[in-house]
Design a protein around this motif. Structure first.
Motif, short mmCIF file in Angstrom:
data_model
loop_
_atom_site.label_atom_id
_atom_site.label_comp_id
_atom_site.label_asym_id
_atom_site.label_seq_id
_atom_site.Cartn_x
_atom_site.Cartn_y
_atom_site.Cartn_z
N ARG A 73 6.27 -8.38 8.56
CA ARG A 73 7.24 -7.36 8.18
C ARG A 73 7.86 -7.67 6.82
O ARG A 73 8.03 -6.79 5.98
N PHE A 74 8.15 -8.94 6.56
CA PHE A 74 8.69 -9.34 5.26
C PHE A 74 7.68 -9.06 4.14
O PHE A 74 8.02 -8.54 3.09
N GLU A 75 6.42 -9.41 4.38
CA GLU A 75 5.39 -9.19 3.36
C GLU A 75 5.16 -7.70 3.12
O GLU A 75 4.92 -7.29 1.99
N ARG A 76 5.20 -6.87 4.16
CA ARG A 76 5.06 -5.42 3.97
C ARG A 76 6.23 -4.87 3.17
O ARG A 76 6.06 -4.02 2.31
N ARG A 77 7.41 -5.36 3.45
CA ARG A 77 8.60 -4.84 2.81
C ARG A 77 8.72 -5.30 1.36
O ARG A 77 9.06 -4.51 0.47
N TYR A 78 8.47 -6.56 1.09
CA TYR A 78 8.72 -7.11 -0.24
C TYR A 78 7.46 -7.50 -0.99
O TYR A 78 7.54 -8.07 -2.07
N GLY A 79 6.33 -7.24 -0.44
CA GLY A 79 5.08 -7.58 -1.10
C GLY A 79 4.70 -9.01 -0.85
O GLY A 79 5.52 -9.91 -0.93
N GLY A 80 3.46 -9.22 -0.53
CA GLY A 80 3.01 -10.57 -0.20
C GLY A 80 2.15 -11.14 -1.30
O GLY A 80 2.17 -10.70 -2.45
N ALA A 81 1.36 -12.12 -0.97
CA ALA A 81 0.49 -12.78 -1.94
C ALA A 81 -0.61 -11.86 -2.41
O ALA A 81 -1.12 -12.00 -3.51
N GLU A 82 -0.98 -10.85 -1.62
CA GLU A 82 -2.05 -9.95 -2.01
C GLU A 82 -1.60 -8.90 -3.02
O GLU A 82 -2.41 -8.13 -3.53
N SER A 83 -0.33 -8.84 -3.36
CA SER A 83 0.14 -7.84 -4.32
C SER A 83 -0.29 -8.18 -5.74
O SER A 83 -0.25 -7.32 -6.60
#
Length: 87
Positions: A73-83
């Motif tokens: 959920r954090f990665e979806r919200r704030y962008g993860g390493a794949e951004s």
């Protein structure tokens, strides 16, 4: 070596009020209250709010935290390493 420096180590009953469970052990804890134990002797009793008999970790009723869902959920919200953003 100094004499008489060790605390008084004596039998004490610890009583878990939540589970209705009591156990006899040795401790330095003191109490004015006493209880008659199964062997017919009277021991000091100390009431505790939680013990291994009522603690969720030991009873198997512990909740597990969904850390993987929180991370996703954090990665979806704030962008993860794949951004692709450089740090």
């Amino acid at each position: 070596m100094q004499q008489d420096k060790q605390p008084d180590y004596h039998p004490v009953v610890f009583r878990d009020r939540a589970a209705g469970y009591a156990f006899l052990t040795r401790s330095t804890a003191r109490s004015e209250q006493t209880i008659e134990w199964d062997d017919g002797q009277s021991y000091p009793v100390i009431d505790v709010e939680i013990s291994s008999e009522s603690h969720p970790f030991y009873t198997g009723k512990a909740r597990t935290v969904d850390t993987e869902g929180r991370i996703a959920r954090f990665e979806r919200r704030y962008g993860g390493a794949e951004s692709g953003e450089a740090t």
